[in-house]
Design an enzyme around this catalytic site. Structure first.
Site, mmCIF file in Angstrom:
data_model
loop_
_atom_site.group_PDB
_atom_site.id
_atom_site.type_symbol
_atom_site.label_atom_id
_atom_site.label_comp_id
_atom_site.label_asym_id
_atom_site.label_seq_id
_atom_site.Cartn_x
_atom_site.Cartn_y
_atom_site.Cartn_z
ATOM 1 N N GLY A 90 41.463 50.109 45.320
ATOM 2 C CA GLY A 90 41.457 49.642 44.113
ATOM 3 C C GLY A 90 40.743 49.114 43.296
ATOM 4 N N GLY A 92 41.171 45.320 39.756
ATOM 5 C CA GLY A 92 41.779 44.621 38.269
ATOM 6 C C GLY A 92 40.850 44.366 38.040
ATOM 7 N N VAL A 96 38.580 42.982 43.279
ATOM 8 C CA VAL A 96 38.744 44.291 44.471
ATOM 9 C C VAL A 96 39.342 44.304 45.085
ATOM 10 C CG1 VAL A 96 37.140 45.605 45.254
ATOM 11 C CG2 VAL A 96 35.750 44.552 43.034
ATOM 12 N N ASP A 207 53.800 39.839 35.933
ATOM 13 C CA ASP A 207 53.239 40.803 35.840
ATOM 14 C C ASP A 207 53.858 41.288 36.169
ATOM 15 O OD1 ASP A 207 51.214 42.374 34.397
ATOM 16 O OD2 ASP A 207 49.599 41.946 35.961
#
Length: 520
Positions: A90, A92, A96, A207
């Site tokens: 994944g 963002g 990483v 978040d």
């Protein structure tokens, strides 16, 4: 148009005409870093103290002065050379995430890599490290295992618990929506983590979204990604910064008003709405300004009452109150009927998560990683080989050439003798494994049986054929461009019975059988 202009006016301190919305106001004005000749990075913050990173790990200091070594508080030994790093799982905006095996304890972890030379990313790193260091081993938060600096890449890697079930966002991609009883159990545990963040750590996460709500194959959900969380002195304090994912942002944050823990409750409510209905309740593909206007001006969304239980709808309605003071706390939501209604049903979250994804691919990835890990140890440097002993327990059995060895000490001694024979006296005599075929099948609860078939060649590094999981630093067999048959000096077959440990990502070898043929 008037509403749009008013919104822009409110956000003018945070809006950059060239780059769009900025989170610069969240940065610590005293944040800085020093890079020593010895390869140590000192991240300094008046708010957080000093964090020293190098290739051997992380040292957290209480003093804001680098030279006050006596102020050292905690050391996390998690060295870069002790990590077997695999491909990305994944990424963002600022990092990483890759899977890795921590060689000393043979545990699969998640490595989050962040570049330290960008100030905003550096501030997020400090925030996340601080949160993880001060909230150890809470069942609702991902576990922190350490961090280290890699001078070659200029990155700091954070080692975290590997949540092998993925995120709620991953689950939604497959199932489209999640049943209410499952959501009740999931959010019961997530609320416990959020309650800890708010009530004990005095942190606003800022978040909360499905992508940051993870779960493992044991059915344990946890909150992750604390890079933009904010600390408050007490339950009455307020934040005044504009950071986080706009999609799940509360009205008071969009208005650039001061905010506190209720902002997370709004985000949690939107995440639950999306997980339960399979749809995000606002139009999110027409740009952030349009989305923010919807959140400010439209009535709060509510699930279709004819399709969902009154308890589910009531929970959503409570979280999505426009007035933050009207929203319940995480503690209060733990007593909400939507949470308590399903407590006696004992939803098996492990079974649910394991049913979502293709077990075949998951098993193959696990077999690839463990195979690379074992043979890289066997054919690798002597200074890491001693870690192989802890791959075995006192009941493990290793069989070779008609002999059976039991227990970690006997097995490690037998394997070391074989390894010394294959290594020879000169580098030109060293034989290494080339795995040409790899077969696997499930074994017990979370285990795997692996059968490796291949050749011995003269070389200095283990190789594996195929297109499976790749490891950093391991050359691609295809790129080498040589024929194994022309360099073969022997063959081997080896079978491993791998069982899972008590911790997620932890494995050991219960049984191992080795056959070597045609060795000249």
């Amino acid at each position: 148009m008037a509403a749009l202009e008013e919104l822009k006016k409110k956000l003018s301190p945070l809006f950059d005409a060239e780059k769009g919305f900025s989170s610069s106001s969240s940065l610590d004005p005293n944040d800085s870093y020093l890079l020593s000749d010895g390869g140590t990075v000192n991240l300094l913050s008046r708010s957080y103290g000093v964090y020293n990173f190098n290739e051997l790990g992380l040292q957290k200091c209480t003093s804001s002065h680098v030279d006050e070594s006596e102020s050292s508080e905690t050391t996390y030994q998690c060295a870069s050379h002790e990590m077997r790093v695999f491909g990305a799982i994944g990424s963002g905006a600022s990092s990483v995430v890759q899977r890795a095996i921590h060689i000393p304890n043979h545990r699969i972890l998640a490595l989050k890599k962040i570049n330290i030379f960008e100030r905003e990313k550096r501030q997020q790193l400090l925030t996340e490290i601080r949160t993880l260091c001060e909230a150890p081993c809470h069942e609702g938060l991902v576990d922190f295992h350490g961090a280290f600096y890699s001078p070659d890449s200029g990155q700091i890697s954070i080692a975290l618990e590997y949540m092998n079930g993925g995120s709620l966002a991953d689950i939604l991609k497959v199932t489209k929506k999640i049943p209410e009883p499952v959501l009740s159990s999931l959010f019961h545990k997530l609320l416990q983590g959020l309650s800890y963040l708010h009530g004990v750590r005095h942190l606003v996460h800022r978040d909360i979204k499905p992508a940051n709500l993870l779960i493992n194959l044991k059915g344990e959900p946890k909150i992750t990604d604390f890079g933009i969380s904010a600390g408050l002195e007490n339950s009455m304090a307020m934040c005044a910064t504009f950071v986080g994912t706009v999609t799940y942002m509360s009205p008071e944050r969009i208005r650039n008003d001061s905010y506190s823990y209720p902002a997370d409750i709004w985000s949690l409510g939107l995440a639950l709405f999306e997980c339960g209905t399979g749809e995000f309740p606002y139009i999110a593909n027409e740009g952030p300004v349009n989305l923010m206007l919807q959140i400010l001006d439209d009535p709060s969304p509510t699930p279709p009452k004819q399709e969902f239980s009154p308890e589910f709808c009531s929970f959503i309605d409570a979280c999505l109150q426009k007035d933050p003071d009207a929203r319940p706390t995480a503690d209060q939501l733990l007593s909400h009927p939507f949470i308590t209604k399903h407590e006696k049903e004992r939803v098996d979250l492990a079974t649910f998560v394991q049913s979502i994804f293709d077990p075949t691919q998951r098993l193959k990835d696990l077999a690839d990683m463990l195979t690379i890990h074992y043979y890289s140890l066997f054919d690798g440097f002597d200074d890491l080989w001693h870690h192989a002993k802890s791959l075995y327990t006192e009941t493990s059995v290793f069989s070779f050439s008609g002999k059976h060895n039991t227990g970690s000490t006997e097995i490690f001694s037998a394997l070391s003798d074989i390894r010394n024979t294959l290594t020879g006296d000169l580098p030109s005599e060293k034989l290494v494994h080339v795995v040409e075929k790899l077969h696997c099948k499930p074994c017990g609860s979370g285990g795997v049986i692996i059968r490796a078939v291949g050749s011995f060649i003269v070389g200095n590094q283990f190789l594996i054929c195929g297109d499976g999981v790749q490891a950093e630093g391991l050359p691609s067999f295809k790129d080498l461009g040589f024929d194994v048959a022309s360099r073969r000096v022997g063959r081997f077959q080896e079978q491993f019975v791998v069982e899972s440990g008590d911790l997620i990502g932890k494995y050991f070898l219960a049984k191992q059988e080795l056959y070597i043929t045609n060795l000249d």
